[in-house]
Design a protein around this motif. Structure first.
Motif, PDB file in Angstrom:
ATOM      1  N   TYR A 113      -7.802 -55.314  11.001  1.00 20.46           N
ATOM      2  CA  TYR A 113      -7.202 -55.242  12.340  1.00 20.46           C
ATOM      3  C   TYR A 113      -6.355 -56.145  12.651  1.00 20.46           C
ATOM      4  CZ  TYR A 113      -7.472 -54.068  17.225  1.00 20.46           C
ATOM      5  OH  TYR A 113      -7.341 -53.744  18.589  1.00 20.46           O
ATOM      6  N   TRP A 166      -2.879 -55.457  11.096  1.00 19.65           N
ATOM      7  CA  TRP A 166      -2.195 -54.480  12.078  1.00 19.65           C
ATOM      8  C   TRP A 166      -1.838 -54.968  13.280  1.00 19.65           C
ATOM      9  CZ3 TRP A 166      -3.415 -52.079  16.922  1.00 19.65           C
ATOM     10  CH2 TRP A 166      -2.405 -51.036  17.272  1.00 19.65           C
ATOM     11  N   GLN A 167      -2.442 -55.872  14.022  1.00 20.30           N
ATOM     12  CA  GLN A 167      -2.242 -56.437  15.330  1.00 20.30           C
ATOM     13  C   GLN A 167      -0.918 -57.532  15.023  1.00 20.30           C
ATOM     14  OE1 GLN A 167      -6.011 -58.148  16.548  1.00 20.30           O
ATOM     15  NE2 GLN A 167      -5.242 -57.127  18.705  1.00 20.30           N
ATOM     16  N   ARG A 190       2.315 -54.765  13.430  1.00 19.76           N
ATOM     17  CA  ARG A 190       2.937 -53.848  14.226  1.00 19.76           C
ATOM     18  C   ARG A 190       3.970 -54.306  15.314  1.00 19.76           C
ATOM     19  NH1 ARG A 190       1.117 -51.463  18.989  1.00 19.76           N
ATOM     20  NH2 ARG A 190       1.811 -49.345  19.213  1.00 19.76           N
TER      21      ARG A 190
END
Length: 295
Positions: A36, A39-40, A43
């Motif tokens: 996660y 992704w944070q 992105r």
């Protein structure tokens, strides 16, 4: 593996059988949180926070080694890699926290309010963190060589690294608190009108980022104090002889750190997209205020 020196104390890699269930649970937890965080970070293109993600990867490798150690208690390479990875993950978290504060101060145009010049702030604390990182890594490597004399030397080197980390982290918390107090008393145009406790938990401000930094710093500080006491007690100490303490005061605290930093992720404020949106909001607000002023 065991051995003796003049002290007559047996050296053991583990004084218990490492729990397979506990290791697997934290492999899963750290894998989920690390994915996660990746992704944070990717992105919104918040690239400097990849250091934090690397810390999560170290945790995964460390607990995979502990799972393998369940049926390989005498395997020195597994012990060495697992010990070093788990020791070195928090300094990587710390480096990310230091870099975040420096970027946050710059974003808020508040360099004059920082107790330490932003030109030096990140460099000073990251340098201290690198020293702590190298000392803990070296200490973990020495301890894994399999003799009591090496274990004692490795423990002393690791203790020195933990002391460096504790000193720099304590000073960092003081610096961050002073800066926060000053900017609350003398807000800049970018810091005005925010709250450390927003109306909605998903709402991100520079103060929610500060809240994340405080929480992570305190948790890493507690973990480092635990590790310092653990190694100070020696290879036959009470803390190192009972696996539950490591999972409570290291694994669990570092997992909470990762969860907390994901909730208050710096990218929500400091990513290029977040900065652009904030600039547009400020421009819109200023335009509206000018339009509403009486002629």
């Amino acid at each position: 593996m065991s051995g003796n020196d003049d002290g007559g104390i047996d050296f053991k890699l583990y004084r218990y059988t490492p729990s397979l269930v506990a290791a697997v649970i934290f492999i899963v937890l750290f894998t989920l949180t690390t994915a996660y965080h990746l992704w944070q970070t990717v992105r919104p293109r918040c690239w400097y926070f990849l250091v934090f993600v690397t810390g999560g990867i170290f945790q995964i490798i460390g607990y995979i080694c502990r799972a393998l150690a369940h049926s390989n208690k005498e395997n020195v390479p597994i012990y060495a890699v697992g010990t070093i990875m788990i020791l070195l993950a928090p300094p990587l978290y710390a480096a990310s926290i230091y870099m975040t504060l420096g970027r946050l101060i710059g974003y808020l145009d508040a360099e004059r309010l920082s107790p330490v010049s932003t030109k030096w702030l990140t460099a000073i604390f990251v340098t201290g963190d690198v020293i702590a990182f190298l000392a803990q890594g070296a200490g973990g490597g020495i301890m894994a060589s399999g003799t009591i004399s090496a274990m004692n030397t490795g423990e002393n080197v690791t203790i020195a690294g933990l002391c460096v980390q504790l000193v720099f982290f304590s000073v960092f918390i003081i610096v961050a608190t002073i800066f926060h107090y000053r900017i609350r008393k003398n807000p800049t145009s970018r810091s005005a009108g925010t709250s450390i406790f927003p109306r909605h938990w998903r709402e991100a401000t520079w103060e929610t980022v500060m809240l994340g930094l405080y929480g992570a710093s305190v948790l890493i500080l507690i973990r480092s104090i635990f590790r310092l006491i653990e190694y100070a007690q020696g290879n036959d100490g009470y803390l190192i002889s009972h696996e539950v303490f490591m999972y409570v005061f290291d694994a669990t605290l570092m997992f909470i750190t990762m969860v907390g930093m994901s909730l208050f992720h710096p990218s929500k404020v400091l990513s290029p997209l977040a900065k652009a949106e904030a600039s547009l909001d400020r421009s819109y607000t200023m335009t509206t205020e000018l339009r509403d002023e009486p002629v």
